[in-house]
Write an enzyme that holds these catalytic residues in place. Structure first.
Site, PDB file in Angstrom:
ATOM      1  N   GLY A   1       0.835  -1.194   0.000  1.00  0.00           N
ATOM      2  CA  GLY A   1       0.000   0.000   0.000  1.00  0.00           C
ATOM      3  C   GLY A   1       0.865   1.237   0.000  1.00  0.00           C
ATOM      4  CB  CYS A   2       0.452   4.561   1.581  1.00  0.00           C
ATOM      5  SG  CYS A   2       1.397   6.078   1.842  1.00  0.00           S
ATOM      6  CG  PHE A   3       6.030   4.649  -0.861  1.00  0.00           C
ATOM      7  CD1 PHE A   3       5.637   5.873  -0.339  1.00  0.00           C
ATOM      8  CD2 PHE A   3       6.510   4.627  -2.172  1.00  0.00           C
ATOM      9  CE1 PHE A   3       5.711   7.040  -1.080  1.00  0.00           C
ATOM     10  CE2 PHE A   3       6.599   5.789  -2.935  1.00  0.00           C
ATOM     11  CZ  PHE A   3       6.190   6.996  -2.386  1.00  0.00           C
TER      12      PHE A   3
END
Length: 268
Positions: free
Chosen positions: A110-112
């Site tokens: 997902g969002c890093f």
């Protein structure tokens, strides 16, 4: 009121947008239902069924803004280890060992931002950088990746020493990620947020394959996370690196100390 020459195009794009969004949504659902079987339940081609719609949506985004004029990343100006990773990417290389001899691993969750902080906290992890992998375009930027037009997923590349086992990194991945969610994590949705484990050696692939098989028994739904050989990793812009440790959106730094257990606030 006088309309500009672009007005008909703008009106047409506005009219087409709902249909394009519906088509992309439909194709994403089709990718889920296809349940392609491999080491993971969703193969890379299945995850990219939306590519045609993404390209059309990117045209729409180009009309209204959204990264079309975004500057390229100057990899030589990035801080280490992102600078080294950028050099490898420009050379088309996928190294398994860093210049200083550290092992390399790559994950997408997902969002890093949040995933990077989780790996920063793992004992034996020497350094990390966020970036983009498993896409079609060279030198992708954040705006382009977020548009969904490049095929990349947000990822974290990890340098780790001999005190850290690859299984420890897999533990971090499965503790952090819901591997049954297709093309997203939490509130983030899109192929750029698909999850995956991308291996750099045969030993990593063997360990990850065995772990994926075990994890299947822990979920009612099929595993959707990708399990693939690592491809070229393009480091992200400097402001994304160690983003949450530096304060995130709200200038509230979060601990990257080894073994820290504070809840990670994904956006800062």
């Amino acid at each position: 009121m006088k309309l500009s020459r672009a007005a008909p195009l703008v009106v047409a794009a506005l009219a087409a947008a709902p249909a394009l969004c519906f088509q992309a949504s439909f194709l994403q659902r089709a990718a889920v239902s296809s349940n392609v079987s491999s080491s993971s339940s969703l193969s890379r081609p299945a995850a990219r069924l939306v590519s045609t719609s993404r390209s059309r949506l990117n045209l729409f985004g180009g009309i209204f803004g959204g990264g079309a004029a975004e500057q390229k990343i100057v990899y030589e100006l990035l801080k280490e280890p992102a600078k080294e990773m950028g050099e490898a990417a420009l050379a088309g290389e996928v190294p398994s060992v860093s210049k200083k001899g550290y092992s390399i691993a790559t994950f997408a969750g997902g969002c890093f931002w949040g995933l990077e902080l989780a790996y920063q906290r793992v004992p034996g992890v020497v350094d990390t950088a966020v970036g983009y992998c498993c896409g079609d375009d060279d030198q992708p930027t954040y705006g382009a990746v977020c548009s969904g037009s490049t095929g990349h997923t947000e990822a974290v590349q990890v340098y780790y020493d001999e005190t850290c086992k690859y299984e420890d990194l897999l533990d971090c991945f499965f503790q952090r990620v819901d591997p049954t969610t297709v093309n997203g994590q939490g509130n983030d949705r899109g192929t750029q947020y698909r999850t995956g484990v991308y291996t750099h050696t045969e030993e990593q692939m063997a360990a990850a394959t065995e772990r994926f098989e075990r994890e299947k028994g822990n979920f009612r739904r099929p595993i959707a996370s990708e399990l693939l050989k690592a491809e070229v990793f393009w480091p992200a812009e400097d402001y994304h690196q160690h983003y949450l440790e530096k304060g995130g959106r709200f200038n509230s730094p979060q601990s990257a100390e080894k073994g820290a257990t504070d809840t990670i606030r994904c956006y800062g």
